[in-house]
Motif scaffolding. Sequence first.
Motif, mmCIF file in Angstrom:
data_model
loop_
_atom_site.group_PDB
_atom_site.id
_atom_site.type_symbol
_atom_site.label_atom_id
_atom_site.label_comp_id
_atom_site.label_asym_id
_atom_site.label_seq_id
_atom_site.Cartn_x
_atom_site.Cartn_y
_atom_site.Cartn_z
ATOM 1 N N ASP A 1 13.904 11.970 0.464
ATOM 2 C CA ASP A 1 13.378 12.511 -0.786
ATOM 3 C C ASP A 1 12.145 13.351 -0.451
ATOM 4 N N PRO A 2 12.340 14.607 0.002
ATOM 5 C CA PRO A 2 11.208 15.399 0.509
ATOM 6 C C PRO A 2 10.181 15.748 -0.556
ATOM 7 N N SER A 3 10.543 15.635 -1.838
ATOM 8 C CA SER A 3 9.611 16.005 -2.896
ATOM 9 C C SER A 3 8.494 14.984 -3.080
ATOM 10 N N ASP A 4 8.656 13.779 -2.495
ATOM 11 C CA ASP A 4 7.673 12.729 -2.756
ATOM 12 C C ASP A 4 7.319 11.972 -1.482
ATOM 13 N N ILE A 5 7.213 12.690 -0.369
ATOM 14 C CA ILE A 5 6.804 12.063 0.889
ATOM 15 C C ILE A 5 5.370 12.465 1.182
ATOM 16 N N GLY A 6 4.487 11.488 1.176
ATOM 17 C CA GLY A 6 3.088 11.761 1.476
ATOM 18 C C GLY A 6 2.620 11.126 2.765
ATOM 19 N N ARG B 1 9.436 7.118 -0.445
ATOM 20 C CA ARG B 1 10.508 6.260 -0.956
ATOM 21 C C ARG B 1 10.922 5.231 0.085
ATOM 22 N N ASP B 2 11.075 5.685 1.342
ATOM 23 C CA ASP B 2 11.584 4.832 2.410
ATOM 24 C C ASP B 2 10.526 4.632 3.481
ATOM 25 N N LEU B 3 10.525 3.454 4.092
ATOM 26 C CA LEU B 3 9.708 3.177 5.269
ATOM 27 C C LEU B 3 10.606 2.594 6.340
ATOM 28 N N HIS B 4 10.532 3.180 7.536
ATOM 29 C CA HIS B 4 11.287 2.692 8.690
ATOM 30 C C HIS B 4 10.323 2.336 9.803
ATOM 31 N N LEU B 5 10.754 1.449 10.678
ATOM 32 C CA LEU B 5 9.945 1.054 11.821
ATOM 33 C C LEU B 5 10.862 0.953 13.037
ATOM 34 N N VAL B 6 10.479 1.619 14.121
ATOM 35 C CA VAL B 6 11.229 1.521 15.380
ATOM 36 C C VAL B 6 10.739 0.280 16.109
ATOM 37 N N LEU B 7 11.650 -0.659 16.338
ATOM 38 C CA LEU B 7 11.319 -1.969 16.898
ATOM 39 C C LEU B 7 12.256 -2.302 18.048
ATOM 40 N N ALA B 8 11.791 -3.153 18.934
ATOM 41 C CA ALA B 8 12.626 -3.710 19.992
ATOM 42 C C ALA B 8 12.320 -5.194 20.113
ATOM 43 N N PRO B 9 13.314 -6.006 20.535
ATOM 44 C CA PRO B 9 13.068 -7.448 20.673
ATOM 45 C C PRO B 9 12.192 -7.741 21.888
ATOM 46 N N GLY C 1 11.848 -7.495 -2.918
ATOM 47 C CA GLY C 1 12.829 -7.548 -4.012
ATOM 48 C C GLY C 1 13.822 -6.411 -3.922
ATOM 49 N N ALA C 2 14.001 -5.679 -5.015
ATOM 50 C CA ALA C 2 14.977 -4.586 -5.050
ATOM 51 C C ALA C 2 14.566 -3.414 -4.160
ATOM 52 N N ALA C 3 13.326 -3.393 -3.692
ATOM 53 C CA ALA C 3 12.855 -2.295 -2.843
ATOM 54 C C ALA C 3 13.096 -2.559 -1.361
ATOM 55 N N HIS C 4 13.906 -3.577 -1.031
ATOM 56 C CA HIS C 4 14.144 -3.881 0.378
ATOM 57 C C HIS C 4 15.059 -2.835 1.010
ATOM 58 N N GLY C 5 14.875 -2.595 2.318
ATOM 59 C CA GLY C 5 15.751 -1.704 3.060
ATOM 60 C C GLY C 5 16.989 -2.424 3.539
ATOM 61 N N GLU C 6 17.869 -1.687 4.210
ATOM 62 C CA GLU C 6 19.145 -2.281 4.606
ATOM 63 C C GLU C 6 18.998 -3.287 5.750
ATOM 64 N N GLN D 1 15.396 0.102 8.841
ATOM 65 C CA GLN D 1 14.978 0.510 7.501
ATOM 66 C C GLN D 1 14.475 -0.733 6.770
ATOM 67 N N LEU D 2 13.186 -0.744 6.427
ATOM 68 C CA LEU D 2 12.560 -1.928 5.849
ATOM 69 C C LEU D 2 12.258 -1.779 4.364
ATOM 70 N N VAL D 3 12.057 -0.548 3.908
ATOM 71 C CA VAL D 3 11.761 -0.317 2.489
ATOM 72 C C VAL D 3 12.628 0.831 1.991
ATOM 73 N N ARG D 4 13.288 0.627 0.851
ATOM 74 C CA ARG D 4 13.993 1.681 0.121
ATOM 75 C C ARG D 4 13.693 1.449 -1.360
ATOM 76 N N GLN D 5 12.699 2.197 -1.889
ATOM 77 C CA GLN D 5 12.302 2.004 -3.275
ATOM 78 C C GLN D 5 13.319 2.645 -4.215
ATOM 79 N N ARG D 6 13.632 1.947 -5.285
ATOM 80 C CA ARG D 6 14.611 2.436 -6.254
ATOM 81 C C ARG D 6 13.973 3.096 -7.459
ATOM 82 N N GLY D 7 12.690 2.874 -7.674
ATOM 83 C CA GLY D 7 12.027 3.404 -8.864
ATOM 84 C C GLY D 7 10.989 4.443 -8.524
ATOM 85 N N THR D 8 9.917 4.426 -9.257
ATOM 86 C CA THR D 8 8.840 5.387 -9.077
ATOM 87 C C THR D 8 8.166 5.182 -7.719
ATOM 88 N N VAL D 9 7.933 6.275 -7.036
ATOM 89 C CA VAL D 9 7.261 6.221 -5.738
ATOM 90 C C VAL D 9 5.761 6.336 -5.962
#
Length: 588
Positions: free
Chosen positions: A436-441, A509-517, A536-541, A558-566
């Motif tokens: 969602d490039p219109s709302d990435i800060g 809208r989304d937050l990702h984190l590159v992780l390794a065990p 809650g509903a804002a969880h990532g896959e 992918q840890l966060v995927r917001q469904r509503g207002t960013v």
Amino acid sequence: MLLIVIAFMGGLFTVLSPCILPVVPFVFARSDRPFATDRLPLLLGLAGAFALVTGLGAAGLSGAAQLSQYGRWISLALFALFGAALLFPSIATRLARPLSALAERFVTHSQDQRTTRRIGAAVLLGAATGLLWAPCAGPVLGLILTGAALHGATWQTGAALAAYALGAACSLAVVSVLGKRSLDLLKRSFSIGEGLRRALGALVLLTVAAIALGVDTQILAHVPGAPTNRIESQLVGLLESNDTVQKARPASHIMRVSLTASNADALPVQGRLPSLDGATTWLNSAPLSRDGLRGKVVVVNFWTYSCINCLRTLPYLKTWADRYRDDGLVVVGVHTPEFGFEHDTGNVRRALGDLKIHYPVAVDNDYRIWQAFGNQYWPAFYIVDAQGRIRYQHFGEGNYGEAERAIQQLLADNGRAMPADNPKPVLAGGAQAPADPSDIGSDETYVGYRQAQGFASPQPVQSGIAAVYTLPTQLAVNSWALAGQWNVGGEFAEPTAQHGRIAYRFHARDLHLVLAPAADDKPVRFRITLDGAPPGAAHGEDVASDGTGTVTSARLYQLVRQRGTVDDRTFEIEFLDPGAKVFSFTFG
């Protein structure tokens, strides 16, 4: 040459950044000295020390981080002596003697020994200031350091770092001139020269204490951001729009299109397909060659499997490979790694299975294919006609319709009938869904000390050793901090005990984190919160609604995927087990 000019301008604009504030007292305290023999040598020493130490770190030389850390403590001790000399005139002469003697050892043939000592002392103080200065790693400095990390130390890297430091020194020279005028005015108006000198000494000592205790970092985390990053991004845009510097630009992840060198109506010839012989191995296929691909239309895609921008292009590449396979199209993925774990062919093979990629992939661990193309971007793709000529190239996400029309045109030129109607749209979900490039800060943020920016824990980073960190009372947007016991390396940070945490204040809208065990591939459990509560509903896959998840392999999560207002949110992840490796945040 353009990169060096832009590096100089980026350095100039650091004077607008809050992170310049810790070194201003040291420069201001010398404002009453002559420019040529005191202030100018100080600024040149600052620029030289910063360029040298940063250059050593960018080159990845062993011990560079430790040298920088030891240098900071030596510098703090030196400035403590300097502040004491200003505050207590009775001991100023005694404290100045060792410094003067040291200066004479550097310049021993000057006719004016007094001037020699002044210049030498100023250079040493400037070098000490350079070791204390940790400028905001904005787009320009990030551009230089990323290029050095990917391609090694070159004269261009050194020249760009020197230009950046010189630009910063020039802006501080303006601060020094203004400081001298202010001091002269105060002296003339109020006759408070001696008191003012003591006040400057006290300010220097307070600044030394603040830096030593990490208070400066905590305070700067709460200072509203300056327009520096926006200005620097515009400067970097000059590089992106200038074809003459395209091959000299360091690699970066591109979310939006940064350069489209052609369009589907013209498709000019832009070169010939380079050799693919540099691959260390091939997956999903026997080795392919330039001659063996003659007669086919080829899409060559540069990617790396933990790059979110690369992942979001995959649905289109997979669709094109299936849609036009029978018409003579071959999609070739060139996997050129960024992080250490991406050099592991087993990790890449597992990623191909997880991502359901079936077209041929060249493993380019030695960057030989990357260099043959002169490529500088993740993701990037080049479309080659049946005669082996590059006819279209695109860097970053977007413009998929234009790229598909180029494929269709080249297939039609090769005698294949293309459908008249528009193809069905490509659908993608999860981390591969369009951003969602219109709302990435918030921008990509590295956690390892080599490219880290926005770090806001009160404690300074102790590179390469286990240390305890705490969270500040409040995080500014795009600031992050550690809590618990961590070992911060050049590429990643690792919690060395249970319950290590990272907090990040972001806007996307989304937050990702590159992780390794952990090192033994043992899974690491974690739990995340948003503004202190389960997502809650804002969880990532890769996380449940209660915030729990597990690091099982080295990849992007992918840890966060917001469904509503960013809105601005505070993300926190707690590792319930030690040993996880945390590389970088990305957003969408």
